[in-house]
Design a protein around this motif. Structure first.
Motif, mmCIF file in Angstrom:
data_model
loop_
_atom_site.group_PDB
_atom_site.id
_atom_site.type_symbol
_atom_site.label_atom_id
_atom_site.label_comp_id
_atom_site.label_asym_id
_atom_site.label_seq_id
_atom_site.Cartn_x
_atom_site.Cartn_y
_atom_site.Cartn_z
ATOM 1 N N MET A 51 49.429 21.764 23.494
ATOM 2 C CA MET A 51 50.116 22.206 22.284
ATOM 3 C C MET A 51 49.324 21.812 21.038
ATOM 4 N N ALA A 52 49.296 22.713 20.081
ATOM 5 C CA ALA A 52 48.579 22.458 18.832
ATOM 6 C C ALA A 52 49.281 21.359 18.035
ATOM 7 N N GLU A 53 48.505 20.644 17.251
ATOM 8 C CA GLU A 53 49.069 19.592 16.404
ATOM 9 C C GLU A 53 49.965 20.199 15.332
ATOM 10 N N VAL A 54 51.072 19.533 15.033
ATOM 11 C CA VAL A 54 52.015 19.989 14.008
ATOM 12 C C VAL A 54 52.334 18.820 13.091
ATOM 13 N N SER A 55 53.021 19.116 12.012
ATOM 14 C CA SER A 55 53.394 18.072 11.060
ATOM 15 C C SER A 55 54.389 17.111 11.710
ATOM 16 N N HIS A 56 54.496 15.919 11.105
ATOM 17 C CA HIS A 56 55.424 14.910 11.622
ATOM 18 C C HIS A 56 56.850 15.444 11.614
ATOM 19 N N GLU A 57 57.225 16.174 10.572
ATOM 20 C CA GLU A 57 58.582 16.708 10.466
ATOM 21 C C GLU A 57 58.859 17.741 11.566
ATOM 22 N N GLU A 58 57.895 18.665 11.765
ATOM 23 C CA GLU A 58 58.100 19.687 12.790
ATOM 24 C C GLU A 58 58.100 19.069 14.188
ATOM 25 N N LYS A 59 57.267 18.060 14.394
ATOM 26 C CA LYS A 59 57.242 17.404 15.700
ATOM 27 C C LYS A 59 58.592 16.767 16.009
ATOM 28 N N ALA A 60 59.218 16.185 14.983
ATOM 29 C CA ALA A 60 60.540 15.574 15.168
ATOM 30 C C ALA A 60 61.583 16.638 15.518
ATOM 31 N N GLN A 61 61.492 17.800 14.853
ATOM 32 C CA GLN A 61 62.427 18.878 15.146
ATOM 33 C C GLN A 61 62.225 19.397 16.568
ATOM 34 N N ARG A 62 60.972 19.579 16.941
ATOM 35 C CA ARG A 62 60.681 20.088 18.279
ATOM 36 C C ARG A 62 61.092 19.088 19.358
ATOM 37 N N PHE A 63 61.007 17.818 19.041
ATOM 38 C CA PHE A 63 61.443 16.790 19.982
ATOM 39 C C PHE A 63 62.945 16.913 20.229
ATOM 40 N N ASN A 64 63.714 17.188 19.172
ATOM 41 C CA ASN A 64 65.158 17.372 19.332
ATOM 42 C C ASN A 64 65.462 18.554 20.261
ATOM 43 N N VAL A 65 64.725 19.651 20.075
ATOM 44 C CA VAL A 65 64.909 20.826 20.934
ATOM 45 C C VAL A 65 64.517 20.485 22.366
ATOM 46 N N PHE A 66 63.393 19.795 22.514
ATOM 47 C CA PHE A 66 62.894 19.413 23.829
ATOM 48 C C PHE A 66 63.929 18.582 24.579
ATOM 49 N N LYS A 67 64.543 17.608 23.903
ATOM 50 C CA LYS A 67 65.537 16.745 24.541
ATOM 51 C C LYS A 67 66.704 17.564 25.092
ATOM 52 N N ALA A 68 67.177 18.525 24.295
ATOM 53 C CA ALA A 68 68.293 19.361 24.743
ATOM 54 C C ALA A 68 67.891 20.200 25.956
ATOM 55 N N ASN A 69 66.677 20.730 25.927
ATOM 56 C CA ASN A 69 66.211 21.554 27.048
ATOM 57 C C ASN A 69 65.979 20.722 28.308
ATOM 58 N N VAL A 70 65.509 19.491 28.136
ATOM 59 C CA VAL A 70 65.344 18.586 29.278
ATOM 60 C C VAL A 70 66.691 18.374 29.975
ATOM 61 N N GLN A 71 67.723 18.109 29.186
ATOM 62 C CA GLN A 71 69.040 17.875 29.763
ATOM 63 C C GLN A 71 69.554 19.115 30.496
ATOM 64 N N HIS A 72 69.294 20.295 29.927
ATOM 65 C CA HIS A 72 69.736 21.533 30.581
ATOM 66 C C HIS A 72 69.026 21.719 31.924
ATOM 67 N N VAL A 73 67.703 21.544 31.934
ATOM 68 C CA VAL A 73 66.928 21.709 33.166
ATOM 69 C C VAL A 73 67.376 20.694 34.216
ATOM 70 N N HIS A 74 67.514 19.440 33.791
ATOM 71 C CA HIS A 74 67.878 18.375 34.732
ATOM 72 C C HIS A 74 69.270 18.602 35.312
ATOM 73 N N LYS A 75 70.219 18.968 34.458
ATOM 74 C CA LYS A 75 71.588 19.201 34.911
ATOM 75 C C LYS A 75 71.637 20.379 35.882
ATOM 76 N N SER A 76 70.942 21.462 35.543
ATOM 77 C CA SER A 76 70.941 22.648 36.402
ATOM 78 C C SER A 76 70.358 22.348 37.778
ATOM 79 N N ASN A 77 69.272 21.579 37.804
ATOM 80 C CA ASN A 77 68.608 21.295 39.074
ATOM 81 C C ASN A 77 69.415 20.349 39.963
#
Length: 358
Positions: A51-77
């Protein structure tokens, strides 16, 4: 022969890339137990997918999205479904962003503009009988490796090309990778490049404009450009038109797929489609089709679950090397995710693979 040799080299390189791309991103359940563990997982995921480097603010936002998606994948599996999910390259995208970028090709919109499908006077496979219990056109050298449309709503072109590559290989014995970009740049009256389209008018365009260029001559750029006759060159693959498979009839669809790959549309908006990894997809989806793909076979699991083999255009790192198996024979006549709503296939009578225009 030079074209074919170059294509063989291209396929060999593609297979190497597939082997690299499909090395899955794994995580340990312990990483889910703390913010620190999740941050470490996110950093590993970013490195895994380059993944390309992004600003600190965008990285924090993407981390929030990532966490939600991790939980969805883990729960589904954990739910013992017939399919599993994985943290693929879309893991830092919201489902809204994913839909807009990869499943927003407006198939239903273009169908509304062009009017209802005409009822076929003929369906050439109507009387087909004694169909094999399973078919996989990949094993018959009639399907190229998975391609990647990128953030361009050109799935209609990729769907069209799968079907044309398939019937050309079946009729001629030679698998040639063909150009989606030729359609995106030049099929302007009935389709709209990266803003969506339909497969039927693309088949007619190929018939009425002398054929479809090879991918080697007219490579993909992931954007709509100016129609370039020089790139089309003098080597094209032709078709003689198309037929629609009767709508809402998986039995008729089976007859067609037993004879050649078939272009279809499906609802690809769902969270589970976004993160599909392997197995037979039985998840939630609608019949509001929005994404062009192609059925390249069918089969049945040892447990007796019937499925379609569908080639997608999100790259080989998604799904089963770029393919998804979707449950076949459901109660809804439209098929799961609407796979029986828009099926069509090209006609080809000639046994000439690449026609050279003089």
């Amino acid at each position: 022969m030079e074209i074919i040799n170059k294509f063989i080299i291209s396929v060999s390189l593609s297979l190497v890339l597939i082997l690299r791309a499909t090395e899955s991103f794994d995580y340990h359940e312990k990483e889910l137990e703390s913010e620190e563990g999740l941050k470490g997982m996110y950093d590993r995921w970013r490195a895994h997918h380059n993944m390309a480097e992004v600003s600190h603010e965008e990285k924090a936002q993407r981390f929030n999205v990532f966490k939600a998606n991790v939980q969805h994948v883990h729960k589904s599996n954990k739910m013992n479904k017939a399919y599993t999910l994985k943290l693929n390259k879309f893991a830092a995208m919201t489902n809204h962003e994913f839909r807009n970028s990869y499943a927003g090709s407006k198939i239903s919109h273009y169908r509304a503009l062009q009017g209802p499908r005409k009822v076929n006077s003929t369906f050439m496979y109507q009387d087909a009988a004694n169909l094999p219990p399973s078919v996989d056109w990949r094993t018959q050298n009639a399907v190229t490796p998975a391609k990647n449309q990128g953030k361009c709503g050109s799935c209609w072109a990729f769907s069209t090309v799968v079907a044309v590559e398939g019937i050309n290989a079946i009729r001629t014995g030679e698998l040639v990778s063909l150009s989606e970009q030729h359609l995106i740049d030049c099929n302007r009256l009935s389709n709209n490049g990266c803003d969506g389209g339909l497969m039927e008018p693309a088949f007619l365009f190929i018939k009425n404009h002398g054929g479809l260029a090879t991918e080697l001559n007219y490579p993909y750029t992931c954007k709509k450009g100016i129609c370039d006759q020089a790139k089309i060159g003098n080597q094209v693959v032709t078709v003689d038109g198309f037929e629609d498979v009767p709508q809402g009839d998986e039995d008729a669809l089976l007859k067609a797929v037993a004879h050649q790959p078939v272009s279809i549309a499906m609802d690809a908006n769902g969270h589970d489609v976004q993160f599909y990894s392997q197995g037979v997809f039985t998840g939630r989806c609608t019949t509001d089709v929005n994404h062009g793909v192609a059925i390249v076979g069918y089969g049945e699991t040892p447990e007796g679950m019937k499925y379609w083999i569908v080639k997608n255009s999100w790259g080989p790192e998604w799904g089963e090397d770029g393919f998804i198996r979707i449950q076949r024979g459901v109660l809804d006549k439209a098929g799961l995710c609407g796979v029986a709503i828009e099926p069509s296939y090209p006609l080809k009578n000639s046994n000439l693979s690449i026609r050279t225009e003089l």
